[in-house]
Design an enzyme around this catalytic site. Sequence first.
Site, short mmCIF file in Angstrom:
data_model
loop_
_atom_site.label_atom_id
_atom_site.label_comp_id
_atom_site.label_asym_id
_atom_site.label_seq_id
_atom_site.Cartn_x
_atom_site.Cartn_y
_atom_site.Cartn_z
N TYR A 235 -18.87 -35.43 -99.91
CA TYR A 235 -17.91 -35.27 -98.83
C TYR A 235 -17.09 -34.04 -99.17
CZ TYR A 235 -18.49 -39.79 -96.46
OH TYR A 235 -18.96 -40.85 -95.74
N ASP A 263 -21.93 -35.53 -90.87
CA ASP A 263 -21.68 -36.32 -89.65
C ASP A 263 -20.35 -37.06 -89.69
OD1 ASP A 263 -22.17 -38.31 -91.49
OD2 ASP A 263 -24.00 -39.06 -90.56
N HIS A 355 -25.57 -42.13 -90.19
CA HIS A 355 -24.65 -42.77 -91.13
C HIS A 355 -24.71 -44.30 -91.01
CE1 HIS A 355 -21.09 -41.07 -93.48
NE2 HIS A 355 -20.96 -42.35 -93.72
C1 FMN Z 1 -21.16 -49.58 -96.87
C2 FMN Z 1 -21.67 -48.20 -96.57
C3 FMN Z 1 -21.04 -47.11 -97.13
C4 FMN Z 1 -21.52 -45.82 -96.87
N1 FMN Z 1 -20.91 -44.77 -97.48
C5 FMN Z 1 -21.39 -43.53 -97.27
C6 FMN Z 1 -20.78 -42.41 -97.91
O1 FMN Z 1 -19.83 -42.56 -98.67
N2 FMN Z 1 -21.30 -41.19 -97.65
C7 FMN Z 1 -22.36 -41.00 -96.81
O2 FMN Z 1 -22.78 -39.86 -96.60
N3 FMN Z 1 -22.96 -42.04 -96.19
C8 FMN Z 1 -22.50 -43.28 -96.41
N4 FMN Z 1 -23.11 -44.34 -95.79
C9 FMN Z 1 -24.29 -44.11 -94.94
C10 FMN Z 1 -25.58 -44.24 -95.76
O3 FMN Z 1 -25.76 -43.19 -96.66
C11 FMN Z 1 -26.81 -44.28 -94.84
O4 FMN Z 1 -26.76 -43.20 -93.94
C12 FMN Z 1 -26.93 -45.60 -94.09
O5 FMN Z 1 -26.44 -46.66 -94.86
C13 FMN Z 1 -28.37 -45.87 -93.72
O6 FMN Z 1 -28.46 -47.02 -92.96
P1 FMN Z 1 -28.86 -48.47 -93.54
O7 FMN Z 1 -27.64 -48.99 -94.22
O8 FMN Z 1 -29.23 -49.21 -92.30
O9 FMN Z 1 -30.02 -48.29 -94.49
C14 FMN Z 1 -22.63 -45.63 -96.02
C15 FMN Z 1 -23.26 -46.75 -95.45
C16 FMN Z 1 -22.79 -48.02 -95.72
C17 FMN Z 1 -23.48 -49.20 -95.12
#
Ligand code: FMN
Length: 487
Positions: A235, A263, A355
């Site tokens: 980030y 995003d 995301h």
């Molecule tokens: C609890 C949680 C925290 C997340 N934190 C971040 C993050 O800190 N940075 C980021 O780029 N994406 C974050 N994501 C998005 C994930 O990298 C990813 O795009 C997403 O979880 C994929 O979908 P899925 O959970 O259905 O596999 C987060 C997703 C979840 C569920």
Amino acid sequence: MLSGKEVAKHNTRESCWIIVHDHVYDVTDFLSEHPGGSRIILKYAGKDATQEYDPIHPPDAITSNLPPEKHLGPVQPDTVEKVVVQITDEEKARLERMELRPSLDEILNLHDFESIAKAVMPEKAWAYYSSAADDEITIRENHAAYHRIWFRPRVLRDVSTVDFSSTILGHKTSMPIYITATALGKLGHPDGELNLTRAAAKHGVIQMIPTLASCSFDELVDGARPGQVQFFQLYVNKDRAITKRIVQHADSRGIKGLFITVDAPQLGRREKDMRQKFDAEDPAEVSKAGNDKVDRSQGAARAISSFIDPGLNWGDLKWFKSVTKMPLVLKGVQCWEDAVEAYDHGVAGVVLSNHGGRQLDFSRSGIEVLAECVSHFKEKRGLSFPNDKFQLFVDGGVRRATDVLKAIALGASAVGIGRPFLYAYSAYGPDGVDKALQILRDEFEMNMRLLGAPTIKDVVPEMVDASNIGSHIVAVPVDSLYNSNCI
Ligand SMILES: Cc1cc2nc3c(=O)[nH]c(=O)nc-3n(C[C@H](O)[C@H](O)[C@H](O)COP(=O)(O)O)c2cc1C
């Protein structure tokens, strides 16, 4: 050495000391700067805040954010009044459900982890992990989109042995998946993201370390086996000096790819998380919060993300290239135009992702955007996929090896999986993640045989019919995958 009695006197906004891991900190001047708001600190003013602090912060967060003169030194542990954690009836019931959960042998697929996690996780943690933006339409669509792709398997091919290993950014992986970055790992289990590091090592897959991990970055790198490949999700901070320090540190620790999240110029409204946070607050504290400039009652997500730079733009990529040698990948690209622009800017790839449905609701699934990218790249740049010079990754809603194989057939180099691993360790600790990866391996082996593809290279576009991928039928929010965003 300070006594607990002395610390207890500093329990106001005017003089606020807290204890974390047997050390005392004067956080009075930091109250208004705390990304999670002052309320939560004031709740522990004069007391031991370790239990609340641990799941949300990397161990070094307090020492690196407070000037040294605010570190007041150790406290005599036996003089500190224990923070009595009231075990509510709901908590007792949750602990009982945890005791009675099915054994790991009964877990057959990744969906199973989700339903068990929902039953056994603390509500706050479940709300943060499972929540998605607004009406949670995109989170449903992420999985539903895979239902619009059907297989065209081939027969009479020798599939006595199947090999589903592959490479990501030139690094070997035992399956064409990686563990994507998800923040606040310790909400689900005391070892947090280390559960993922260890399971990734055992199964030969790559973990992407999040900027907002609950373990410190160094803990996660130190927790890896020699030679284990890790990526880092970034980030971008408004203060580029901080970003530069973080990136160069990652580089120096041997991180093999920098995934810049693009995003999230502002964090989406995840109402389940927001509601949970608000309800959890003591009403008396809510009124005191009027002093805060920012509304902090917006859940864990908002609380930890105020530093992210909404001004980040294409022009910044040149700067990133000047400060690191790591390959750059943009995470969160959502249409072919931006994918082509990323290619033109010379990055190593893009993650087609929304995301996990946590940002713009009604953004399309990564798998749909993949199909669009592949056809436009061919037309605009004469490029076909998979392509080692510019890799397309997809994440969101992937729950089966068949989902991954559909993405591979359409041209993805690999697929990111997020929540299933969080649910796996929240419900079963490290053994859960191990089992989740084993399930995927077994699914790959069987489905590649049934598809007639002995290797990943044999999984080709002709093996899928994705002609309906663009037909958007909004999944009704009564499916069994996700529940309403109201708890
Ligand atoms: C609890 C949680 C925290 C997340 N934190 C971040 C993050 O800190 N940075 C980021 O780029 N994406 C974050 N994501 C998005 C994930 O990298 C990813 O795009 C997403 O979880 C994929 O979908 P899925 O959970 O259905 O596999 C987060 C997703 C979840 C569920």
